[in-house]
Design a protein around this motif. Sequence first.
Motif, PDB file in Angstrom:
ATOM      1  N   ILE A 159       0.779  -1.055   0.006  1.00 28.58           N
ATOM      2  CA  ILE A 159      -0.690   0.122   0.369  1.00 28.58           C
ATOM      3  C   ILE A 159       1.317   1.133   0.069  1.00 28.58           C
ATOM      4  N   GLU A 160       0.730   1.688  -0.825  1.00 25.33           N
ATOM      5  CA  GLU A 160       1.771   3.666  -0.959  1.00 25.33           C
ATOM      6  C   GLU A 160       0.605   4.487  -0.105  1.00 25.33           C
TER       7      GLU A 160
ATOM      8  N   HIS B  36       3.125  10.303   6.799  1.00 24.63           N
ATOM      9  CA  HIS B  36       3.077  11.496   5.269  1.00 24.63           C
ATOM     10  C   HIS B  36       3.017  12.964   6.422  1.00 24.63           C
TER      11      HIS B  36
ATOM     12  N   TRP C 107      -3.060  14.226   0.355  1.00 27.51           N
ATOM     13  CA  TRP C 107      -1.677  12.725  -1.106  1.00 27.51           C
ATOM     14  C   TRP C 107      -2.034  13.915  -1.995  1.00 27.51           C
TER      15      TRP C 107
ATOM     16  N   PRO D 220      -5.402  11.329   4.966  1.00 26.10           N
ATOM     17  CA  PRO D 220      -4.756  12.369   6.103  1.00 26.10           C
ATOM     18  C   PRO D 220      -4.764  12.772   5.114  1.00 26.10           C
TER      19      PRO D 220
ATOM     20  N   ASN E  53       2.609  -4.254   4.472  1.00 20.32           N
ATOM     21  CA  ASN E  53       0.890  -3.982   4.476  1.00 20.32           C
ATOM     22  C   ASN E  53       0.668  -5.275   5.240  1.00 20.32           C
TER      23      ASN E  53
ATOM     24  N   ARG F 221       7.554  19.484   1.763  1.00 21.20           N
ATOM     25  CA  ARG F 221       6.508  20.818   0.410  1.00 21.20           C
ATOM     26  C   ARG F 221       6.755  21.357   1.415  1.00 21.20           C
TER      27      ARG F 221
ATOM     28  N   GLY G 189      -1.539   4.852  -4.301  1.00 25.32           N
ATOM     29  CA  GLY G 189      -0.302   5.162  -4.920  1.00 25.32           C
ATOM     30  C   GLY G 189      -1.234   4.700  -6.081  1.00 25.32           C
ATOM     31  N   LYS G 190      -1.477   3.518  -6.256  1.00 25.05           N
ATOM     32  CA  LYS G 190      -1.735   2.755  -7.553  1.00 25.05           C
ATOM     33  C   LYS G 190      -3.026   3.700  -8.357  1.00 25.05           C
TER      34      LYS G 190
ATOM     35  N   ILE H 216       6.226   6.571  -0.206  1.00 26.92           N
ATOM     36  CA  ILE H 216       6.047   5.933   1.025  1.00 26.92           C
ATOM     37  C   ILE H 216       5.309   4.442   1.009  1.00 26.92           C
ATOM     38  N   PHE H 217       5.371   3.552   1.433  1.00 25.36           N
ATOM     39  CA  PHE H 217       4.717   2.470   1.467  1.00 25.36           C
ATOM     40  C   PHE H 217       4.835   1.584   2.159  1.00 25.36           C
ATOM     41  N   SER H 218       3.872   1.006   2.478  1.00 28.36           N
ATOM     42  CA  SER H 218       4.111  -0.168   3.603  1.00 28.36           C
ATOM     43  C   SER H 218       3.545  -1.565   2.918  1.00 28.36           C
TER      44      SER H 218
ATOM     45  N   ARG I  50       7.852   0.824  -9.945  1.00 27.32           N
ATOM     46  CA  ARG I  50       6.729   1.913  -9.529  1.00 27.32           C
ATOM     47  C   ARG I  50       7.664   3.861  -9.870  1.00 27.32           C
TER      48      ARG I  50
ATOM     49  N   GLU J 207      -1.485   5.149   2.477  1.00 25.14           N
ATOM     50  CA  GLU J 207      -2.022   4.318   3.230  1.00 25.14           C
ATOM     51  C   GLU J 207      -3.705   5.836   3.278  1.00 25.14           C
TER      52      GLU J 207
ATOM     53  N   PHE K  69       4.582  16.364   4.369  1.00 24.11           N
ATOM     54  CA  PHE K  69       4.386  16.914   4.366  1.00 24.11           C
ATOM     55  C   PHE K  69       5.836  18.789   4.550  1.00 24.11           C
TER      56      PHE K  69
ATOM     57  N   ASP L  87      -4.436   0.819  -2.776  1.00 21.33           N
ATOM     58  CA  ASP L  87      -3.158   0.696  -2.670  1.00 21.33           C
ATOM     59  C   ASP L  87      -3.376   2.079  -2.735  1.00 21.33           C
TER      60      ASP L  87
ATOM     61  N   GLU M 177      -1.521   6.416  -9.683  1.00 17.22           N
ATOM     62  CA  GLU M 177      -0.975   6.004 -11.020  1.00 17.22           C
ATOM     63  C   GLU M 177      -2.385   6.141 -12.117  1.00 17.22           C
TER      64      GLU M 177
ATOM     65  N   VAL N  90      -0.304  -1.824   7.880  1.00 19.59           N
ATOM     66  CA  VAL N  90      -0.473  -0.869   7.935  1.00 19.59           C
ATOM     67  C   VAL N  90       0.014   0.284   8.935  1.00 19.59           C
TER      68      VAL N  90
ATOM     69  N   GLU O 121      -0.819  17.220  -4.767  1.00 21.57           N
ATOM     70  CA  GLU O 121       0.244  16.880  -5.247  1.00 21.57           C
ATOM     71  C   GLU O 121       0.321  16.711  -6.969  1.00 21.57           C
TER      72      GLU O 121
ATOM     73  N   PRO P 169      -3.072  17.444   6.216  1.00 23.04           N
ATOM     74  CA  PRO P 169      -2.500  18.568   6.344  1.00 23.04           C
ATOM     75  C   PRO P 169      -2.336  20.345   5.898  1.00 23.04           C
ATOM     76  N   TYR P 170      -3.438  20.038   5.003  1.00 17.37           N
ATOM     77  CA  TYR P 170      -3.537  20.877   4.052  1.00 17.37           C
ATOM     78  C   TYR P 170      -5.281  21.789   5.084  1.00 17.37           C
TER      79      TYR P 170
END
Lengths: 447, 491
Positions: free
Chosen positions: A7-8, B82, A396, A414, B109, B89, A374-375, B105-107, B133, A10, B86, A372, A378, B75, A399, A416-417
């Motif tokens: 998982i990217e 995360h 996330w 999550p 899992n 950034r 991140g996927k 950043i990956f897990s 990736r 999360e 930030f 995931d 993509e 996870v 960006e 932060p913004y």
Amino acid sequence: MSRSGLIEQERFTCAIGALQTVVAIPRAVPILHSGPGCGEMIAGFFERSTGYAGGCTSPCTNFTEKEVVFGGINRLRDIIKNTYKVLDTDLQVVLTGCTAGIVGDDVDSVVSEFAEEGKPIVSVETAGFKATNFEAHSLVVNAIIDQYVSGFEEENKPKSQKNTVNLIASIPYQDPFWKGNLAEYKRLLAGIGLKANVLFGPQSGGVKEWQSIPTALFNILVSPWYGKPIADHLKSKYGQEYTWFHHIPIGANQTEAFLNQVVEFAIEQGADIDKEAAQEFIRHESNAYYEEIDNLATFLLEFRYGLPNHAHILHDAGYVVALSKFLLHEVGIVPKEQFITDATPEKFHEAIRADLKSTSDKKEIPLYFEPDAGKAQEILRGIHHNGRGLIIGSGWDKELANEKGYDFLSAAIPSPYRLVMTTNYAGFTGGLRVIEDIYQMVLSTYA
Amino acid sequence: MSKINLSLPEVQIREIRINSITGYQGDAEELVEARELGLKDKERSFSQCLGCATSKAACMTVLIQDGAVISHGPVGCASCLHEFAFTYRVNYPLRGIERPTPRRIFSTNLKEKDTVYGGNIKLANTIREVYERTKANAIFVLTTCAAGIIGDDVESVCNEAEEELGIPVVAIFCEGFRSKVWTTGFDAAYHGIARKLIQKPRARRDDMINVINFWGSDVFAEWFAPFGAKPNYITPFSTVNGLKYASEAAATVQACSTLGSYLGAVLEQDFGVPEIPAAPPYGIAQTDRWFRALGKILGKEEIAEKIIAEKKKEYLPKIEALREKLAGKKAYVTAGAAHGHALLDVLGELGMKAVGAAIFHHDPIYDSGREENDQLAQRVADYGNVFNYNVCNKQEFELVNALNRIRPDVLLARHGGMTLWGAKLGIPSLLIGDEHYSMGYEGLVNYGERLLEVIENDEFVKNLEKHAINPYTKWWFEQPPYYFLKGGAGK
């Protein structure tokens, strides 16, 4: 899904993340029987989420090599004993981490020593590898029902309060708008004649309200899948039937449908509902809503400098379906490819697809179940539609939105913004707030 | 006797390597003197959520510009990471980075069945997929409690992947339960980086100085320029290549010895880069020493003297003016070890009274083995003892109790979550995230001005105090803060 199961980025966390379910109960404290970093990980995931005794205040056994080798039961007993001295709390919920889970500590028996002394204490297994926090939310609630609420059944006879309901909806903190949403549900349900136990946050009555859970005549589940084990459990334990609304009611169409469904069900269950008055309340709320939409329509139709015409949402299933319906019918933004990032169990996929499909008989809305994220990004990176795009997602996704030149609304964790305190997205007013948020952000891109 | 051994996959934990402790109650001078006698750690019979090595290892790897990070665990063990995306950034402009890159950043899992059958194959597949990736120039694998207890062979999986992919795949052993001192996570990250990334120097460069730090602003470029050198900030915002040749620098300096203790020593002992024998430059006396030590190591002592003279001419009058305004104000400090000592220096220099400190842990001696790097010793020598000096292991209940007793005029904190209780008690509280902010002569002016501003504008905390929610019992406030520490009444 990725091939490896990785998982990217999360968008949810592990089972012990459900310690936030405890934090959301007024004056309750989570006690962690876990490694030293679990609490910090969860606090960092949710951010600004410490409540009464969460974050750095929560007691924790902070496993070291010694506890891994010899077990941590004695340490846990010390920590619980001293928690009573140091912290003034109404309910204590012991949650286990991976370390305790793997070494096999018998937490239940230590906790029962305190319960037998009459302490309001509960234990629940939340080793991170066992479940996600979406799933563990139900484990925690059901544990509290079985180990705490059940002790008050004498004075809280099942289904003894005709117009009281238990509401199972937003997961505290995982839904960034949980506080506002629960308050709005409570207000709306009061409007049709029902007293709702919302169980979490300042609009709940704390442990007293939890004690009264059995008295509710029936329950309301607002969720595509999470929380369902709670409704099922209450049904078998106290015979409370439930009415199930499968997504978050955002805006007028869905909120009217939700309230009408509840009114019908309540009458069927024998609640004392003045149907005329309830419908009048719904009409009144709806009129107030449409006064705003009417006033806004010119802007939506005529603003000549460009507004988003299509949207992608990366969120949990409840928000993806709800926002898709709302944006299409009530805002005029077309939902394109959507991404459910909450690791929805397979068995619910079909029903969720069907719910999303029912949004329109003219349009197909492609849907991906992709924990995931991140996927998911993509995939989204390779998609292009004409016009100005909008991404609704977590921090996330900001960006990615920048990269694609899309507008971005932060509405998932999550993030932060964005700060969220008591804002609601559910209900009539929630729909208006979504509109405000989208166009506030769009307009802020000028000058 | 050095405890550094890069031939082993795992770093030796801090409590064994340098005898670090997480519990102490007394005063600073005693603690410094106890270095010779050997310190014994004390346990607590009540404790609150800490922090663990894995996120510390993460913050030293996630911000490497062209790397990818895999948390090998459930996870949840990657869920606060995360925040470093930030940080990247927000702070990349401070380092003049023109093309920021996304944090990867990956897990892995890990699920229940993995805890039964092991997670080695899952990890191997994840590393492959992450490479496809991201095309990262290095992949860092962070271990977690679950992966550690089930006994996955992370080192072998990483070595095999490295061979297959042709990039460094760095195993970093930072399971939370392994060390009571979570800063072991920094050491673990550096250990992995030193083993797999840093190369033997091709030559010695006199124009580059390593700065081991977090993500603070770029103050060193200006300081090093007269010496004809540039800072090589490691490891946040560095690149895989930048790290490779950190071995060629003329010297290494630290922003925080708690952070960089291990890497500084590794660079010196295994790669020949001298670490300057002076604690970081906080306070005038120490800033003088620091510039002199730097000048000496670079063979440019006269330049150091010139900088000291010029800077003092410019800043001493301003510092003096601040001293007049701050004199006698009482301050309490809570921070990780070395930066806490740094703040105590700053207070001493500004003429304020340090009335106590809750410092997360204590390293009696850093990995360099040099007493000149001991910032607490230097604080005591330069500005006097600090009473009510607790090593608190970030235990909020002890901090709350101590603050309530001592009621300082201001609380200085370094870590998130710790200012809340100052504010709830109506005490003006200041947290500065940029560790370079109070460094050097100019830093005293920066920090002094912020302190004045915070003390002056106390309306917010005074209002908050009136409405503060307090979960602590009355009984607890009546006990001594170290009640649950071994030797205390409640143990």
